[in-house]
Design an enzyme around this catalytic site. Structure first.
Site, short mmCIF file in Angstrom:
data_model
loop_
_atom_site.label_atom_id
_atom_site.label_comp_id
_atom_site.label_asym_id
_atom_site.label_seq_id
_atom_site.Cartn_x
_atom_site.Cartn_y
_atom_site.Cartn_z
N LYS A 34 0.66 -1.20 -0.08
CA LYS A 34 0.10 0.02 -0.16
C LYS A 34 0.77 1.03 0.04
O LYS A 34 1.58 1.56 0.96
CB LYS A 34 -0.97 0.09 1.24
N LYS A 45 -1.98 -1.17 -3.78
CA LYS A 45 -2.87 -0.16 -3.84
C LYS A 45 -1.97 0.91 -3.88
O LYS A 45 -1.13 1.01 -3.07
CB LYS A 45 -3.68 -0.44 -2.47
ZN ZN Z 1 -5.95 3.26 8.12
#
Ligand code: ZN
Length: 341
Positions: free
Chosen positions: A204, A262
């Protein structure tokens, strides 16, 4: 023509021929629809930076999921906005918290729907960080605070157990604390939920594409004395692909059942690397900023929204994503099935 045998366009002449040799498909089964649940009744509050996305009370959430189901959506992931926030995110792991209430309603009213839950503290902490804060180490300036990784882990495990107890089919930790997949796995197993899989937000990246989401989840870091203004200390540097693979490797070793990259489109090279290197199902999260960009261009008539949406999601699949989390899930499913509810 020097190489008459080498004419790929022979296979592009008709749609039937193109279908025959198509390498990648996009189906509603591949899509996961993120939904935001808030307290109250008959609440359907538009998220300004994400046209078509709403903060929904549980009753409206059920109606939304039913409409999605009609269109062909078979999976949702829930993000909760609680009644109250505090320093340790208590609302995140309360058994009667907003997400467990939503999970119970969905499991009862939309049987068959796969209900995933986001596991993180940032929607529930008054400072907006994904973990609990403590004073930074000696020598840091003034009242500087930092996210305490290890104090956060048991809270995330408690949150995952609360979601599983409510009936969640899968939990998805997005906090990026080190060791959280192992902590959540151990917590779930100890509570008797060894059959609940973990979708880890493994790679992420800290970046600018999450802005609209933070409006929707009310989870942006708040200003306060010593509170870090961003998440760069725990999310990844967009410049790093080797680090992404290390992050994924750790989560796999800790027991992740699926791994996620992501955002999606600017990071499709990472999706491909992860898909090639690991044998677990790979997810890509087409995030709020990516959604907002397509919406904004479409509203101005600058692009054909339907075609851009399907192309974008197909390309996520081609890059190696087995599943795609997208705010366009219902829209895309309706286009794919022809069921426009
Ligand atoms: Zn968070």
């Amino acid at each position: 023509m020097a190489f008459p045998q080498d004419r790929p366009r022979r296979l592009r002449r008709t749609e039937a021929l193109r279908s025959l040799v198509r390498e990648t498909t996009l189906s509603p089964d591949d899509l996961v629809w993120p939904l935001f649940v808030v307290p109250g009744e008959r609440v359907r509050r538009p998220v300004k930076s994400m046209p078509g996305v709403f903060q929904l009370s549980v009753d409206e959430l059920v109606a939304e999921a039913q409409a999605g189901w009609q269109a062909g959506v078979r999976s949702v992931i829930l993000f909760g906005v609680p009644e109250a926030k505090d320093a340790v995110g208590s609302g995140a792991y309360a058994d009667d918290g907003i997400v467990p209430r939503a999970v119970r309603a969905l499991k009862e009213r939309v049987p068959g729907l796969v209900v995933m839950t986001d596991v993180c503290l940032c929607e529930y902490t008054d400072h907006g960080h994904c973990g609990v804060l403590r004073p930074a180490r000696v020598g840091a300036p003034g009242a500087a605070l930092t996210v305490d990784n290890d104090l956060t882990l048991p809270l995330l495990a408690k949150e995952a157990v609360a979601h599983a107890r409510a009936g969640a089919d899968l939990v998805a930790p997005s906090d990026m604390m080190d060791g959280r997949v192992a902590a959540i796995r151990a917590g779930l197993d100890a509570a008797g939920f060894d059959d609940v899989p973990i979708l880890s937000y493994a790679a992420k990246f800290a970046g600018a594409f999450y802005g609209p989401f933070r409006d929707a989840a009310e989870s942006a870091p708040r200003e306060g004395p010593g509170v870090p203004t961003d998440r760069k200390a725990y999310q990844m540097d967009p410049a790093n692909w080797r680090e992404a693979l290390r992050e994924v490797e750790l989560d796999v070793a800790e027991g992740a059942d699926l791994v996620m990259v992501k955002p999606a489109v600017p990071y499709l090279d990472i999706v491909r690397l992860v898909r090639d290197r690991f044998l677990l199902p790979t997810a890509a999260y087409h995030v709020s900023g990516e959604y907002a960009m397509i919406k904004a261009a479409a509203e101005r008539g600058w692009i054909d929204e339907d075609r851009v949406v399907l192309e974008t999601l197909l390309c996520c699949r081609r890059a190696g994503a087995d599943l795609v989390l997208t705010y366009y899930a219902r829209h895309a499913a309706a286009l794919l099935t022809g069921n426009r509810a």
